[in-house]
Scaffold this motif. Sequence first.
Motif, mmCIF file in Angstrom:
data_model
loop_
_atom_site.group_PDB
_atom_site.id
_atom_site.type_symbol
_atom_site.label_atom_id
_atom_site.label_comp_id
_atom_site.label_asym_id
_atom_site.label_seq_id
_atom_site.Cartn_x
_atom_site.Cartn_y
_atom_site.Cartn_z
ATOM 1 N N THR A 123 50.680 39.322 37.947
ATOM 2 C CA THR A 123 51.949 38.942 37.312
ATOM 3 C C THR A 123 51.803 38.818 35.798
ATOM 4 O O THR A 123 52.660 39.284 35.038
ATOM 5 C CB THR A 123 52.448 37.599 37.885
ATOM 6 N N SER A 124 50.719 38.214 35.360
ATOM 7 C CA SER A 124 50.530 37.995 33.921
ATOM 8 C C SER A 124 50.227 39.288 33.161
ATOM 9 O O SER A 124 50.582 39.426 31.987
ATOM 10 C CB SER A 124 49.407 36.987 33.681
ATOM 11 N N THR A 125 49.572 40.243 33.823
ATOM 12 C CA THR A 125 49.208 41.499 33.147
ATOM 13 C C THR A 125 50.234 42.609 33.373
ATOM 14 O O THR A 125 50.276 43.577 32.610
ATOM 15 C CB THR A 125 47.842 42.003 33.651
ATOM 16 N N GLY A 126 51.012 42.472 34.438
ATOM 17 C CA GLY A 126 51.956 43.536 34.764
ATOM 18 C C GLY A 126 51.284 44.736 35.399
ATOM 19 O O GLY A 126 51.858 45.827 35.453
ATOM 20 N N ALA A 127 50.067 44.556 35.887
ATOM 21 C CA ALA A 127 49.309 45.656 36.509
ATOM 22 C C ALA A 127 48.633 45.145 37.774
ATOM 23 O O ALA A 127 48.325 43.958 37.890
ATOM 24 C CB ALA A 127 48.268 46.197 35.539
ATOM 25 N N ASP A 128 48.388 46.059 38.734
ATOM 26 C CA ASP A 128 47.728 45.621 39.961
ATOM 27 C C ASP A 128 46.204 45.607 39.770
ATOM 28 O O ASP A 128 45.669 46.123 38.782
ATOM 29 C CB ASP A 128 48.138 46.491 41.155
ATOM 30 N N ILE A 129 45.512 44.998 40.729
ATOM 31 C CA ILE A 129 44.062 44.813 40.613
ATOM 32 C C ILE A 129 43.307 46.141 40.489
ATOM 33 O O ILE A 129 42.423 46.274 39.615
ATOM 34 C CB ILE A 129 43.525 43.996 41.806
ATOM 35 N N PRO A 130 43.586 47.152 41.332
ATOM 36 C CA PRO A 130 42.859 48.423 41.191
ATOM 37 C C PRO A 130 43.005 49.043 39.801
ATOM 38 O O PRO A 130 42.041 49.611 39.270
ATOM 39 C CB PRO A 130 43.511 49.313 42.263
ATOM 40 N N TRP A 131 44.193 48.933 39.189
ATOM 41 C CA TRP A 131 44.403 49.501 37.846
ATOM 42 C C TRP A 131 43.542 48.768 36.821
ATOM 43 O O TRP A 131 42.946 49.394 35.941
ATOM 44 C CB TRP A 131 45.879 49.394 37.474
ATOM 45 N N ILE A 132 43.466 47.433 36.939
ATOM 46 C CA ILE A 132 42.640 46.651 36.012
ATOM 47 C C ILE A 132 41.171 47.054 36.151
ATOM 48 O O ILE A 132 40.447 47.200 35.160
ATOM 49 C CB ILE A 132 42.824 45.142 36.258
ATOM 50 N N PHE A 133 40.715 47.249 37.395
ATOM 51 C CA PHE A 133 39.333 47.696 37.626
ATOM 52 C C PHE A 133 39.098 49.052 36.991
ATOM 53 O O PHE A 133 38.043 49.303 36.380
ATOM 54 C CB PHE A 133 39.049 47.756 39.131
ATOM 55 N N ASP A 134 40.057 49.955 37.140
ATOM 56 C CA ASP A 134 39.897 51.306 36.597
ATOM 57 C C ASP A 134 39.840 51.304 35.071
ATOM 58 O O ASP A 134 39.046 52.036 34.461
ATOM 59 C CB ASP A 134 41.060 52.205 37.051
ATOM 60 N N VAL A 135 40.672 50.495 34.447
ATOM 61 C CA VAL A 135 40.791 50.504 32.985
ATOM 62 C C VAL A 135 39.753 49.610 32.308
ATOM 63 O O VAL A 135 39.122 49.997 31.311
ATOM 64 C CB VAL A 135 42.219 50.082 32.566
ATOM 65 N N GLU A 136 39.566 48.405 32.840
ATOM 66 C CA GLU A 136 38.701 47.422 32.192
ATOM 67 C C GLU A 136 37.353 47.237 32.889
ATOM 68 O O GLU A 136 36.460 46.575 32.355
ATOM 69 C CB GLU A 136 39.402 46.067 32.107
ATOM 70 N N GLY A 137 37.221 47.821 34.102
ATOM 71 C CA GLY A 137 35.995 47.638 34.865
ATOM 72 C C GLY A 137 35.971 46.274 35.536
ATOM 73 O O GLY A 137 36.827 45.416 35.288
ATOM 74 N N GLU A 138 34.959 46.068 36.362
ATOM 75 C CA GLU A 138 34.878 44.777 37.061
ATOM 76 C C GLU A 138 34.656 43.626 36.094
ATOM 77 O O GLU A 138 35.190 42.527 36.278
ATOM 78 C CB GLU A 138 33.755 44.800 38.111
ATOM 79 N N SER A 139 33.892 43.861 35.027
ATOM 80 C CA SER A 139 33.619 42.781 34.065
ATOM 81 C C SER A 139 34.904 42.321 33.379
ATOM 82 O O SER A 139 35.110 41.121 33.141
ATOM 83 C CB SER A 139 32.603 43.247 33.024
#
Length: 256
Positions: A123-139
């Motif tokens: 909700t805070s980022t406006g993106a789902d978890i898989p997208w965050i992993f793809d763009v920013e990595g697990e770290s």
Amino acid sequence: MFRGENTTTETKTPLLEDVACLCSVYKRSFSETRRTEFLIFITPKIIADVAIRSFSFYRSHCHRALQFAVTIAPTLFLAERSMKFLGNVFLVGPMGVGKTTIGKVLAEQLDLQFFDSDREIETSTGADIPWIFDVEGESGFRARESKMIDQLSGKSNIVLATGGGAVLAEENRKYLSERGTVVYLQASIAQQAERTSKDKNRPLLKTDDPEKKIRELMELREPLYREIADIVIDTNKRNARSVSQEINKILQEQSE
């Protein structure tokens, strides 16, 4: 009981009552109302067979009502006491164990507000978890996760469902263990694999052998779950309400 009867009587003088100008003098009408009183006597009589059947019916239903009260009273009492629970409850455990579903039911029973750290991040980022992993990595995701857990665990009187890897960061374990009651929801490898098999929102399980990955994750994470757990609950082959009721009961016992 009364009955009314109206009667009309006429008095007239022969021949003279037919004269138009004299009829009012020689022809008179009188109305009379008679009221008759009736008395009704009722004699009660008990029919033995009907009385016995009525008593048996009454006794049977009273017995069933008592059985129902004895059966449900502990549940009602627990529900009433649950309303008085104050504090934070943090749910930790592997993917697919049902933390979100159980957390919602538990929050309803305890009359607390429910949060899911993964959903709050989305909700805070406006993106789902898989997208965050793809763009920013697990770290990158873990950094966001720590910030969110710090924020949410600082609230009062909530139930918080955390992500499966939330315990990896030492600061997260500190937040959770110091700010509320930590409940570790455990499940077998087989159950985790079954529950996550159709979930496409698990970036760490996008491998050729998801079950092997689950085993590797559990070897690393389970000691950390147990390190901070105040309560350990087995969720294998159990529904959310059954698990939440067990947690509820333990919380009430610990708060006495």
